[in-house]
Design an enzyme around this catalytic site. Sequence first.
Site, PDB file in Angstrom:
ATOM      1  N   LYS A 132      -9.125   2.830   2.589  1.00  0.00           N
ATOM      2  CA  LYS A 132      -7.830   2.672   1.910  1.00  0.00           C
ATOM      3  C   LYS A 132      -7.847   3.165   0.454  1.00  0.00           C
ATOM      4  O   LYS A 132      -6.816   3.545  -0.074  1.00  0.00           O
ATOM      5  CB  LYS A 132      -7.397   1.199   1.927  1.00  0.00           C
ATOM      6  CG  LYS A 132      -6.943   0.719   3.300  1.00  0.00           C
ATOM      7  CD  LYS A 132      -6.414  -0.705   3.224  1.00  0.00           C
ATOM      8  CE  LYS A 132      -5.990  -1.180   4.592  1.00  0.00           C
ATOM      9  NZ  LYS A 132      -5.327  -2.487   4.553  1.00  0.00           N
ATOM     10  N   ASP A 185       1.168  -2.960   3.252  1.00  0.00           N
ATOM     11  CA  ASP A 185       0.585  -4.303   3.424  1.00  0.00           C
ATOM     12  C   ASP A 185       1.386  -5.331   2.609  1.00  0.00           C
ATOM     13  O   ASP A 185       1.693  -6.424   3.079  1.00  0.00           O
ATOM     14  CB  ASP A 185      -0.880  -4.321   2.972  1.00  0.00           C
ATOM     15  CG  ASP A 185      -1.797  -3.626   3.974  1.00  0.00           C
ATOM     16  OD1 ASP A 185      -1.498  -3.659   5.179  1.00  0.00           O
ATOM     17  OD2 ASP A 185      -2.819  -3.050   3.550  1.00  0.00           O
TER      18      ASP A 185
END
Length: 273
Positions: free
Chosen positions: A69, A105
């Site tokens: 990420k 997220d």
Amino acid sequence: MRINGATELYGIMGNPVAHSLSPAMHNGAFAALGLNKAYLPFAVQDVGQAMTGLRALGIRGVSVTIPHKEAVIPYLDTIDPVAKKIGAVNTLLISNGAIHGANTDWLGANRALSEKISLKGASVLLLGAGGSAKAIGFGLLEAGASLTIASRSPEKGRALAGLLGCPWLPLAEAATARADALVNATSLGMAPQQELLPIAREALANFGVVMDIVYAPLATRLLQAAGQTGCRTIDGLAMLLYQGAAQFELWTGRQAPVEVMRQSLLTSLGCNP
Ligand code: NDP
């Protein structure tokens, strides 16, 4: 699903990815809307080569998971401002060879919490200082909540609290805090730590809403105890689902079929008959 010459390709890159629930969730959503798109798992070791490959092959969109990420960021052409603040990207949109990075997220966590509590002005005790806690923390600030971080490791906890401009507590002292909501973003409660509570059971009365982002198992010890205490609870499926719904909407411009996606996740978790 029918694959043909016009099928558009999406996927998830991480390492490992074999356990990922995202292929079931996104393929279920593509099929429900009759979209000629398919979503595959990509186990990636070399991020730079993978990013070149995505461009070269005309892949349209990619979910990014652990451990990539942060590593994808230098290879992006553009980045969403909140993803830049978080320093982590979980979604790639690829168009005409240009790769845009985003982070859904925090959007997933905020949507899950917003079903039970208005975040503007709410106080939140966030347990954990890992990757998820960071995304959730920045997202809560975006929504106008006030935060306290509690974590096991003082170095990581203080560093995250410094970035977020909020107070930090040792996890062992989390039970002394009161807030409108408690969010568990540690892996306590997840197998093989499923018997462990991240905060003392007696302290749960200090919170109106308790969200656990652990989703294996779904009914964590924390959520069971919070329910028995009278707190409103939110399980880890909600964040997982809504971060995926936000990805789907970025990729397709269509409203995500959230119920279809929820059922795909429940089936993958073995929770549907
Ligand atoms: P990280 O490894 O980045 O962070 C884990 C955090 O848990 C750290 O703060 C770590 O503490 C803490 N922790 C782990 N074991 C203990 C322990 N025994 N006692 C106290 N603290 C502990 O993981 P992620 O942030 O990526 O994921 C955390 C959890 O969230 C996982 O269970 C994951 O499956 C789940 N998750 C759920 C998502 C959803 O959409 N529902 C999305 C992403 C993750 P320390 O800082 O001291 O090391």
